[in-house]
Design a protein around this motif. Structure first.
Motif, PDB file in Angstrom:
ATOM      1  N   TRP A  58      34.043  93.532  76.342  1.00 55.14           N
ATOM      2  CA  TRP A  58      34.233  94.860  76.786  1.00 55.14           C
ATOM      3  C   TRP A  58      33.199  94.763  78.089  1.00 55.14           C
ATOM      4  O   TRP A  58      31.972  94.524  78.100  1.00 55.14           O
ATOM      5  N   PHE A  59      33.629  95.267  79.308  1.00 54.85           N
ATOM      6  CA  PHE A  59      33.071  95.566  80.561  1.00 54.85           C
ATOM      7  C   PHE A  59      32.711  96.956  80.708  1.00 54.85           C
ATOM      8  O   PHE A  59      33.567  97.764  80.794  1.00 54.85           O
ATOM      9  N   TYR A  60      31.416  97.146  80.952  1.00 55.39           N
ATOM     10  CA  TYR A  60      31.031  98.818  81.136  1.00 55.39           C
ATOM     11  C   TYR A  60      30.487  98.848  82.544  1.00 55.39           C
ATOM     12  O   TYR A  60      29.871  97.751  82.993  1.00 55.39           O
ATOM     13  N   SER A  61      30.698  99.917  83.097  1.00 58.31           N
ATOM     14  CA  SER A  61      29.696 100.298  84.474  1.00 58.31           C
ATOM     15  C   SER A  61      28.245 100.612  83.783  1.00 58.31           C
ATOM     16  O   SER A  61      28.149 100.886  82.705  1.00 58.31           O
ATOM     17  N   LEU A  62      27.408 100.595  84.858  1.00 58.84           N
ATOM     18  CA  LEU A  62      25.888 101.082  84.218  1.00 58.84           C
ATOM     19  C   LEU A  62      25.949 102.318  83.711  1.00 58.84           C
ATOM     20  O   LEU A  62      24.707 102.632  83.432  1.00 58.84           O
ATOM     21  N   ASP A  63      26.640 103.193  84.096  1.00 57.42           N
ATOM     22  CA  ASP A  63      26.410 104.538  83.601  1.00 57.42           C
ATOM     23  C   ASP A  63      27.250 104.616  82.510  1.00 57.42           C
ATOM     24  O   ASP A  63      27.382 105.814  81.523  1.00 57.42           O
ATOM     25  N   GLY A  64      27.713 103.674  81.682  1.00 57.76           N
ATOM     26  CA  GLY A  64      28.260 103.597  80.323  1.00 57.76           C
ATOM     27  C   GLY A  64      29.666 103.679  80.199  1.00 57.76           C
ATOM     28  O   GLY A  64      30.464 103.791  79.024  1.00 57.76           O
ATOM     29  N   LYS A  65      30.309 103.867  81.309  1.00 56.26           N
ATOM     30  CA  LYS A  65      31.920 104.116  81.250  1.00 56.26           C
ATOM     31  C   LYS A  65      32.466 102.513  81.024  1.00 56.26           C
ATOM     32  O   LYS A  65      32.257 101.789  81.654  1.00 56.26           O
ATOM     33  N   LEU A  66      33.838 102.761  79.987  1.00 55.06           N
ATOM     34  CA  LEU A  66      34.362 101.531  79.872  1.00 55.06           C
ATOM     35  C   LEU A  66      35.285 101.330  80.814  1.00 55.06           C
ATOM     36  O   LEU A  66      35.966 102.079  80.966  1.00 55.06           O
ATOM     37  N   ILE A  67      35.161  99.929  81.399  1.00 55.48           N
ATOM     38  CA  ILE A  67      35.828  99.495  82.621  1.00 55.48           C
ATOM     39  C   ILE A  67      37.209  98.901  82.249  1.00 55.48           C
ATOM     40  O   ILE A  67      38.298  99.226  82.523  1.00 55.48           O
ATOM     41  N   THR A  68      36.794  97.969  81.368  1.00 59.71           N
ATOM     42  CA  THR A  68      38.139  96.867  80.870  1.00 59.71           C
ATOM     43  C   THR A  68      37.752  96.151  79.599  1.00 59.71           C
ATOM     44  O   THR A  68      36.315  96.001  79.418  1.00 59.71           O
ATOM     45  N   GLU A  69      38.910  95.676  78.902  1.00 62.78           N
ATOM     46  CA  GLU A  69      38.466  94.723  77.769  1.00 62.78           C
ATOM     47  C   GLU A  69      39.423  93.579  77.845  1.00 62.78           C
ATOM     48  O   GLU A  69      40.195  93.534  78.288  1.00 62.78           O
ATOM     49  N   ARG A  70      38.719  92.535  77.607  1.00 60.97           N
ATOM     50  CA  ARG A  70      39.434  91.131  77.895  1.00 60.97           C
ATOM     51  C   ARG A  70      39.325  90.503  76.443  1.00 60.97           C
ATOM     52  O   ARG A  70      38.346  90.561  75.633  1.00 60.97           O
ATOM     53  N   GLU A  71      40.249  89.540  76.403  1.00 61.39           N
ATOM     54  CA  GLU A  71      40.300  88.653  75.181  1.00 61.39           C
ATOM     55  C   GLU A  71      40.423  87.284  75.737  1.00 61.39           C
ATOM     56  O   GLU A  71      41.168  87.072  76.773  1.00 61.39           O
ATOM     57  N   VAL A  72      39.711  86.280  75.282  1.00 57.81           N
ATOM     58  CA  VAL A  72      39.895  84.969  75.685  1.00 57.81           C
ATOM     59  C   VAL A  72      40.198  83.977  74.269  1.00 57.81           C
ATOM     60  O   VAL A  72      40.374  84.573  73.228  1.00 57.81           O
ATOM     61  N   ARG A  73      40.817  82.789  74.660  1.00 57.17           N
ATOM     62  CA  ARG A  73      41.405  81.843  73.608  1.00 57.17           C
ATOM     63  C   ARG A  73      40.264  81.564  72.273  1.00 57.17           C
ATOM     64  O   ARG A  73      40.666  81.842  71.108  1.00 57.17           O
TER      65      ARG A  73
END
Length: 133
Positions: A58-73
């Motif tokens: 899960w990627f967040y901005s430095l203010d804590g807002k969720l930007i995106t979620e990714r899944e890898v193999r």
């Protein structure tokens, strides 16, 4: 202790699912945010931070807002966050992903996998604002 630092900021786990970002020069907490799961890995860059568990990140901005979620193999061994991109080491391969597209008109770039030769294995890597090494 689960933590990572970049410049004067430190990302650290302060609860089972809570992270804090602290500015070490001003000795103050910049932001706190809750994650969906109890993460096992984290990384911090100029503009974003990442937390991961198993094969999800899960990627967040430095203010804590969720930007995106990714899944890898495979299971995530290492995450490094750059200025616009992140590198994820999983199963001897590095996946370079764009964290967030620049604007709504510009589509996100496709993920790139390294090495391009199937028989090769990557054991370590680094990321700068401009390069994947």
């Amino acid at each position: 202790m689960l933590c990572d630092g970049h410049d004067t900021k430190v990302l650290h786990l302060t609860g089972l699912r809570e992270f804090s970002i602290t500015d070490t020069i001003q000795n103050r907490v910049i932001s706190k945010f809750e994650t969906e799961v109890e993460p096992t890995i984290c990384s911090m860059g100029d503009r974003y931070c990442a937390v991961g568990m198993n094969n999800r990140v899960w990627f967040y901005s430095l203010d804590g807002k969720l930007i995106t979620e990714r899944e890898v193999r495979g299971s995530i061994d290492k995450i490094l966050v750059g200025y616009e991109f992140a590198g994820i080491l999983s199963g001897g391969k590095v996946i370079l992903i764009e964290i967030e597209s620049r604007d709504e008109q510009t589509p996100k770039r496709e993920d790139r996998g390294f090495p391009e030769v199937e028989d090769d294995t990557i054991t370590c890597f680094s990321i700068t604002p401009d390069f994947l090494i």
